[in-house]
Design a protein around this motif. Structure first.
Motif, PDB file in Angstrom:
ATOM      1  N   ARG A  12       0.827  -1.198   0.000  1.00  0.00           N
ATOM      2  CA  ARG A  12       0.000   0.000   0.000  1.00  0.00           C
ATOM      3  C   ARG A  12       0.867   1.255   0.000  1.00  0.00           C
ATOM      4  O   ARG A  12       0.601   2.214  -0.726  1.00  0.00           O
ATOM      5  CB  ARG A  12      -0.918   0.008   1.216  1.00  0.00           C
ATOM      6  CG  ARG A  12      -1.774   1.252   1.339  1.00  0.00           C
ATOM      7  CD  ARG A  12      -2.851   1.311   0.268  1.00  0.00           C
ATOM      8  NE  ARG A  12      -3.454   2.631   0.179  1.00  0.00           N
ATOM      9  CZ  ARG A  12      -4.564   2.901  -0.501  1.00  0.00           C
ATOM     10  NH1 ARG A  12      -5.178   1.948  -1.178  1.00  0.00           N
ATOM     11  NH2 ARG A  12      -5.061   4.115  -0.548  1.00  0.00           N
ATOM     12  N   ALA A  13       1.908   1.269   0.806  1.00  0.00           N
ATOM     13  CA  ALA A  13       2.776   2.459   0.882  1.00  0.00           C
ATOM     14  C   ALA A  13       3.416   2.733  -0.473  1.00  0.00           C
ATOM     15  O   ALA A  13       3.605   3.886  -0.864  1.00  0.00           O
ATOM     16  CB  ALA A  13       3.847   2.253   1.956  1.00  0.00           C
ATOM     17  N   GLU A  60       2.114   2.290  -3.294  1.00  0.00           N
ATOM     18  CA  GLU A  60       1.131   2.853  -4.228  1.00  0.00           C
ATOM     19  C   GLU A  60       0.943   4.355  -3.995  1.00  0.00           C
ATOM     20  O   GLU A  60       0.237   5.014  -4.759  1.00  0.00           O
ATOM     21  CB  GLU A  60      -0.218   2.132  -4.078  1.00  0.00           C
ATOM     22  CG  GLU A  60      -0.204   0.701  -4.609  1.00  0.00           C
ATOM     23  CD  GLU A  60      -1.563   0.001  -4.492  1.00  0.00           C
ATOM     24  OE1 GLU A  60      -2.532   0.624  -4.024  1.00  0.00           O
ATOM     25  OE2 GLU A  60      -1.641  -1.182  -4.882  1.00  0.00           O
ATOM     26  N   GLU A  61       1.556   4.862  -2.912  1.00  0.00           N
ATOM     27  CA  GLU A  61       1.287   6.252  -2.546  1.00  0.00           C
ATOM     28  C   GLU A  61       2.008   7.265  -3.426  1.00  0.00           C
ATOM     29  O   GLU A  61       1.558   8.397  -3.576  1.00  0.00           O
ATOM     30  CB  GLU A  61       1.663   6.477  -1.071  1.00  0.00           C
ATOM     31  CG  GLU A  61       0.673   5.800  -0.127  1.00  0.00           C
ATOM     32  CD  GLU A  61       1.196   5.655   1.294  1.00  0.00           C
ATOM     33  OE1 GLU A  61       0.490   5.050   2.113  1.00  0.00           O
ATOM     34  OE2 GLU A  61       2.330   6.125   1.570  1.00  0.00           O
ATOM     35  N   GLY A 116      -2.520  -5.327   6.737  1.00  0.00           N
ATOM     36  CA  GLY A 116      -1.389  -4.430   6.491  1.00  0.00           C
ATOM     37  C   GLY A 116      -1.735  -3.352   5.480  1.00  0.00           C
ATOM     38  O   GLY A 116      -1.433  -2.171   5.670  1.00  0.00           O
ATOM     39  N   ARG A 117      -2.402  -3.752   4.389  1.00  0.00           N
ATOM     40  CA  ARG A 117      -2.793  -2.764   3.382  1.00  0.00           C
ATOM     41  C   ARG A 117      -3.705  -1.708   3.996  1.00  0.00           C
ATOM     42  O   ARG A 117      -3.559  -0.510   3.746  1.00  0.00           O
ATOM     43  CB  ARG A 117      -3.537  -3.463   2.232  1.00  0.00           C
ATOM     44  CG  ARG A 117      -2.661  -4.325   1.329  1.00  0.00           C
ATOM     45  CD  ARG A 117      -3.517  -5.021   0.275  1.00  0.00           C
ATOM     46  NE  ARG A 117      -2.758  -5.909  -0.594  1.00  0.00           N
ATOM     47  CZ  ARG A 117      -2.644  -5.762  -1.924  1.00  0.00           C
ATOM     48  NH1 ARG A 117      -3.238  -4.755  -2.530  1.00  0.00           N
ATOM     49  NH2 ARG A 117      -1.940  -6.607  -2.637  1.00  0.00           N
ATOM     50  N   ARG A 144      -2.013   0.709   6.633  1.00  0.00           N
ATOM     51  CA  ARG A 144      -1.223   1.754   5.980  1.00  0.00           C
ATOM     52  C   ARG A 144      -2.129   2.783   5.310  1.00  0.00           C
ATOM     53  O   ARG A 144      -1.904   3.988   5.420  1.00  0.00           O
ATOM     54  CB  ARG A 144      -0.288   1.122   4.948  1.00  0.00           C
ATOM     55  CG  ARG A 144       0.520   2.131   4.158  1.00  0.00           C
ATOM     56  CD  ARG A 144       1.576   2.817   5.026  1.00  0.00           C
ATOM     57  NE  ARG A 144       2.142   3.978   4.359  1.00  0.00           N
ATOM     58  CZ  ARG A 144       3.227   4.622   4.789  1.00  0.00           C
ATOM     59  NH1 ARG A 144       3.845   4.236   5.889  1.00  0.00           N
ATOM     60  NH2 ARG A 144       3.680   5.663   4.148  1.00  0.00           N
ATOM     61  N   ALA A 145      -3.176   2.311   4.636  1.00  0.00           N
ATOM     62  CA  ALA A 145      -4.075   3.236   3.943  1.00  0.00           C
ATOM     63  C   ALA A 145      -4.744   4.186   4.933  1.00  0.00           C
ATOM     64  O   ALA A 145      -4.973   5.360   4.635  1.00  0.00           O
ATOM     65  CB  ALA A 145      -5.130   2.454   3.160  1.00  0.00           C
ATOM     66  N   GLU A 150      -2.970   7.364   5.828  1.00  0.00           N
ATOM     67  CA  GLU A 150      -2.750   8.344   4.756  1.00  0.00           C
ATOM     68  C   GLU A 150      -3.521   9.649   4.947  1.00  0.00           C
ATOM     69  O   GLU A 150      -3.110  10.686   4.445  1.00  0.00           O
ATOM     70  CB  GLU A 150      -3.105   7.709   3.398  1.00  0.00           C
ATOM     71  CG  GLU A 150      -2.079   6.672   2.960  1.00  0.00           C
ATOM     72  CD  GLU A 150      -2.576   5.744   1.855  1.00  0.00           C
ATOM     73  OE1 GLU A 150      -1.832   4.819   1.501  1.00  0.00           O
ATOM     74  OE2 GLU A 150      -3.707   5.951   1.365  1.00  0.00           O
TER      75      GLU A 150
END
Lengths: 684, 684
Positions: free
Chosen positions: A294-295, A297-298, B290-291, B294-295, B298
């Motif tokens: 995910r990180a 994809e940022e 985990g995904r 993290r999201a 954001e």
């Protein structure tokens, strides 16, 4: 990818944990060079390498301390290895605007070759038996007293064996879980530079989905060069580069450094893996994978900066999931139990052997209650790693050599120091991500009220603590690390760097746990391992191979496909096949230089192929050698069945995956042109 | 949290999979209301509820279709349940600037009570035995023919049993894995509104680390209200609210709807769980965690919008990790094997029973090869869920009632439709995240070259496909869903909504897999389950309890602590203890209203307490009732040992965790004041 990436916090406690199993099946075995089963091979194949052949190969075989294998392939220090073995080097030399990992790198001139931080090349020069001296030092000691005496003797032997620490390195290796101790002497080259690497996508076509699979279309190859005093080293004893296609059925030898296997584990050790270590590892690593995916994809920066960690993590995860699957297959584990039962039966009534299996059961039982604190009091972060090394080095260096922890003895310090001080980029967001994850997993597995959780976190949350430590630390600066290294214990204790303070806070508890593990597990295992090794030699003779220890081994086999659920898997792929398999979308998108040169690439060139050689992580980059002693490929992977190979080899299914020298030659000539290397490899 | 969150893609294939085990230990058991072991209870405790007591309690017991339990506690439809059972309702009613999940919600007037999308309250009005009719319909059929005949008969019985689908619902439930079939009739209330809920942190103090742990400091309580025709329903037969502290050792009854247990699984079914289902579930869910974690870091919006999914996911994950641990404990599984061996021995030579265990082994063996495609061809996304429901409903509604899939029969359609059409917010980034994850896991577990992977992805990557489907779909709009529902198959087939096209593409393969699973697994299991149930009744008599089926059960027990590694765990906490445990940092930060009212809160009020009642997920919100029949708490959790309770109950360790009515009363008076509710609960 079969790079060797030990889990730092478990490698220490598992060292010396490998015990023993019955004799090898045909093509099974990662053999030491001083005990190659030439007779057995000759019987099967009608031909076997002689001592001259083995000696020549040994001189050209290279160990890369980053966790890979390699070989000299020119007289001027040129080293063949895998792309994934140099990925960290490409990554560490990259920056925004110069993304060598993504784009590849071709050094047009030697002075453009890129230094690889932390990397060192090593060549075995001799192997000596020191079993008598080590066993004498251990005497009738037990528990931690035994491990201390053993480690002191090892430190002494290593130091006296290699007085020239600039050019040589000595390592005492425990084989057969304590049945033998051998002294390996290496010629070392601590300046290793990158000469040629293709684009990442050329090496990772198919990405994680295709990793450990076949058919495969991967250019997982690269060239390094060893330097000394700023000049390429002369390596007259190199292997001959032979850019030809393999022949189905021909004999192949893989020469490299398999990192670790567990084929000699007892059933209680396997139960520990299945019930505790693997589920925890797979579960926690999966969460880290999710956080990282995910990180990345940022932003484009995150995508680039996270790639090296992601590749390594996904590779490890696939390995551990494969092992978990193997140990959750009752038919497979039944074969392991049967082997152990047979050895027990053959040893029954031998008073000199007694019942070492019960000792192992007891030791494993004790270790179960130490495992969680031992694992989770070692946070994962590059900055923390620097801090830990600095703290331990300062504390250990003031002790006599024989009393130091293994990584800090005189023989080990040079590489420890090089890894600490070599300059490389560090991305704070990434370090914070891994630290936050590992602290939160510690709290999860130890419990919020556990004293070790409180030691780690105090009143802070994992998120807060990770942020404070990473943002406040100056350890990303190599000059600051150098300063603290030079300043020794006084500088460390005076430092207000929050990561140093954190490492100082954890060290006493880590030492206490290490002591407890040595007492209840390491010590008993060293004794029991020796006894089981004796049982094994008594039962099966001395043509045996030990578990892998990231030391030089040779495996023999042949170019051969296998049957997958009733379908024959072909023995090789062609470069043209890449274009057929491509979907246009990651990770099945063709590397840009492949697409650009599609018309020029000969589609019929052999790309990747499989052999029956028995390998494991650490063998990445190993030369694949034919009977004539020439290199016809670089091993870069096993197939999916090879993941169970950690516990046992199945010749009908386990395969080594190799990138052909023919494909590398085509790439050097057509896709990533390097005319100087082409000439050098041809010996011109 | 012990909410029941079945995994949609596995619940279907596991239905009817529960078989049989030996008689219950004291305090073990989730008993049906028509077979309460009154004699056994009276022998142990000197007192047992009589039929009048049981009847009164049954009339007040509420099932919430969101996966929880509850009870009427006033004459005007007021319902007590847990905070985590209304979290989705709070979440669905929230928007930027009005974060009811975070801030809590108190309806000052009844017209301010918040409608809960998809939620329905149900009260059992009768239980009838339909075993004869179902078994007659199955006759001597086998495989899919059997499951079809069974399901057709069930559809027929349910339809004729509840002609008034506005106010009633009929469900045929399979008990003892096929030993009994019972028809449950419910009075249903499809308009459920939220009256009172504390702040999220008040309910989740300690967060995931403290979930399934004790001592605990959680106000996991809330109030709903049932409506009909826009007015609160009259519920004269409610339970009496009794805001007093529990007494150590007093008897407690938990009345609710445990969702699912596997205590009657055979050893081959348990092996399947341990070797396949649990490792895959834990591994893939960990990556999703985990995904998502993290999201949510954001942005503030992501943090709010992801919270409800994260809470549910972390709760499920903890449950599955706990189960994995239980099945990886050889001592625990040995007790399960011993139980099965005893039953086999007692049944030996009984020709009417034969060897149903071998049939189960064979069925499980066949299911192993169907499991991965069956699991991974059902992507996880709310939008996909809407599309799937619309596609199946359109296809199924055109068939006669008896030929439809279980969720689409006349008796099931009203709730299916309500869930589809109720308005609730949908966050595209979140839906894309789960869809991307589930598609990439499908590729990982099935393999890149698998036909099902190709069916799912075509030439697209998981990332691309998820983005295209979520961005292009209009299904977030309830009006569009209504349009497609009303338009039936013609509208569906004419729709160019990419998610509808995707669901249409998958449906034939999903149907094919369901058929294969019914043929090889569901059918054989229905027969074998009946035989094993017969064996069990023959061996142990008829005072037995079946595995949980998300139907009404009663468990008896007492207020009692336990010993944790040599230390006594106290039986209860106090509200004042919250402030002692707080670190100031999430998730150990005190809820703002607690902090603001610290001086006013009576620190001595009992907060949470533990009992020996035997519960499992789905029991969340269950009233905890004393001998007098009054409510003294709401069950909201089990302790960590209760996670193994899925497979077997251990009275020395397994505990139910309850929020005390005394604490809820204190909160209603002091922290989140609701004077009208206080009056209503007092019956004034």
């Amino acid at each position: 990818m079969t790079q060797y990436r030990p889990i730092s916090f478990t490698a220490a406690v598992l060292a010396g944990a490998a015990l023993l199993a019955p004799p090898a099946l045909a093509e099974e075995g990662m053999w030491t060079f001083d005990a190659f089963p030439a007779q057995q091979v000759k019987q099967t194949y009608g031909w076997a390498p002689d001592q001259a052949w083995l000696g020549k190969v040994q001189t050209a075989a290279v160990r890369l301390t980053g966790g890979c294998s390699a070989s000299f392939v020119s007289a001027e220090g040129l080293i063949l290895t895998n792309h994934h073995c140099v990925a960290s080097c490409l990554f560490d030399n990259s920056k925004a605007g110069a993304d060598y990992l993504n784009d590849g790198y071709v050094a047009d001139r030697r002075d453009m070759e890129l230094k690889c931080p932390g990397q060192q090349a090593e060549v075995v020069t001799s192997i000596g038996d020191v079993t008598g001296a080590i066993k004498a030092a251990m005497g009738s000691l037990a528990g931690e007293a035994l491990t201390k005496a053993r480690d002191a003797k090892i430190a002494e032997i290593e130091k006296s064996g290699c007085p020239d620490t600039d050019k040589t390195r000595c390592q005492v290796v425990t084989l057969f879980g304590g049945g033998q101790y051998k002294l390996y002497k290496y010629r070392k080259y601590s300046d290793v530079r990158l000469a040629w690497a293709p684009e990442d996508r050329a090496a990772t076509f198919g990405g994680d989905p295709d990793n450990f699979n076949f058919p495969r279309y991967s250019l997982d190859a690269s060239f390094l060069r060893a330097y000394e005093n700023g000049r390429p080293v002369g390596t007259p004893a190199h292997l001959q580069w032979n850019p030809r296609a393999p022949r189905e059925g021909e004999m192949t030898f893989v020469v490299g450094n398999p990192g670790s296997t567990s084929r000699l584990y007892t059933t209680s050790q396997l139960a520990f893996e299945r019930e505790l270590r693997l589920p925890i590892t797979v579960t926690t690593y999966s969460e880290l994978r999710g956080r990282l995916l995910r990180a990345m994809e940022e932003s484009k920066d995150h995508e680039r900066e996270g790639l090296d960690l992601l590749n390594g993590l996904e590779n490890s995860l696939k390995v551990y999931i494969g092992r978990q699957k193997a140990l959750n297959d009752p038919a497979f584990t039944a074969t392991l139990v049967a082997k152990e039962d047979e050895l027990k039966e053959k040893s029954a009534g031998n008073a000199a052997i007694g019942d070492p299996w019960s000792s192992v059961d007891k030791a494993v039982g004790a270790y179960r209650s130490l495992y969680l604190p031992a694992r989770f009091t070692n946070p994962m972060s590059d900055l923390y790693g620097y801090a830990e090394t600095l703290v331990y080095a300062a504390q250990e260096r003031s002790k006599p050599n024989g009393e130091r922890l293994p990584g800090y003895t005189d023989s080990a310090l040079p590489l420890t120091k090089k890894r600490l001080l070599d300059e490389k980029p560090l991305y704070p967001w990434l370090d914070e991500l891994t630290l936050e994850w590992s602290l939160s997993k510690a709290r999860e597995y130890l419990g919020a009220d556990d004293p070790d959780t409180k030691l780690l976190l105090g009143q802070e949350s994992p998120e807060q603590l990770a942020k404070r430590l990473v943002e406040g630390s100056k350890l990303a600066d190599p000059a600051y690390r150098q300063l603290l290294w030079d300043g020794g214990l006084a500088a460390i204790e005076a430092s207000d760097d929050p990561m140093i303070r954190f490492a100082l806070r954890l060290a006493p508890r880590q030492r206490e746990l290490k002591k407890a593990v040595d007492e209840a597990y390491g010590g008993p295992l060293a004794v029991a391992g020796g006894k089981i090794a004796d049982a094994r030699f008594a039962a099966y003779g001395d043509t045996l191979y030990p578990d892998a220890t990231f030391t030089l081994r040779i495996s023999y086999g042949q170019v051969k496909g296998w049957m997958e659920r009733g379908n024959a898997v072909p023995v090789a792929t062609t470069m043209g096949g890449t274009f057929d398999r491509a979907t246009g979308n990651p990770p099945f998108d063709v590397a840009p230089a492949f697409a650009a040169n599609k018309a020029a690439i000969d589609p019929a060139v052999t790309y990747d192929f499989v052999t029956t050689n028995d390998i494991i992580g650490g063998n990445s980059g190993s030369p694949v050698i034919d009977k004539a002693g020439t290199v016809i490929g670089a091993a870069f992977d096993g197939n999916i069945h090879s993941l169970g190979g950690n516990y046992g080899y199945d010749g009908t299914l386990n395969r080594t995956v190799v990138v052909s020298t023919a494909a590398v030659q085509e790439a050097l000539e057509t896709i990533y042109p390097a005319p100087a290397l082409v000439k050098e490899l041809a010996g011109k």
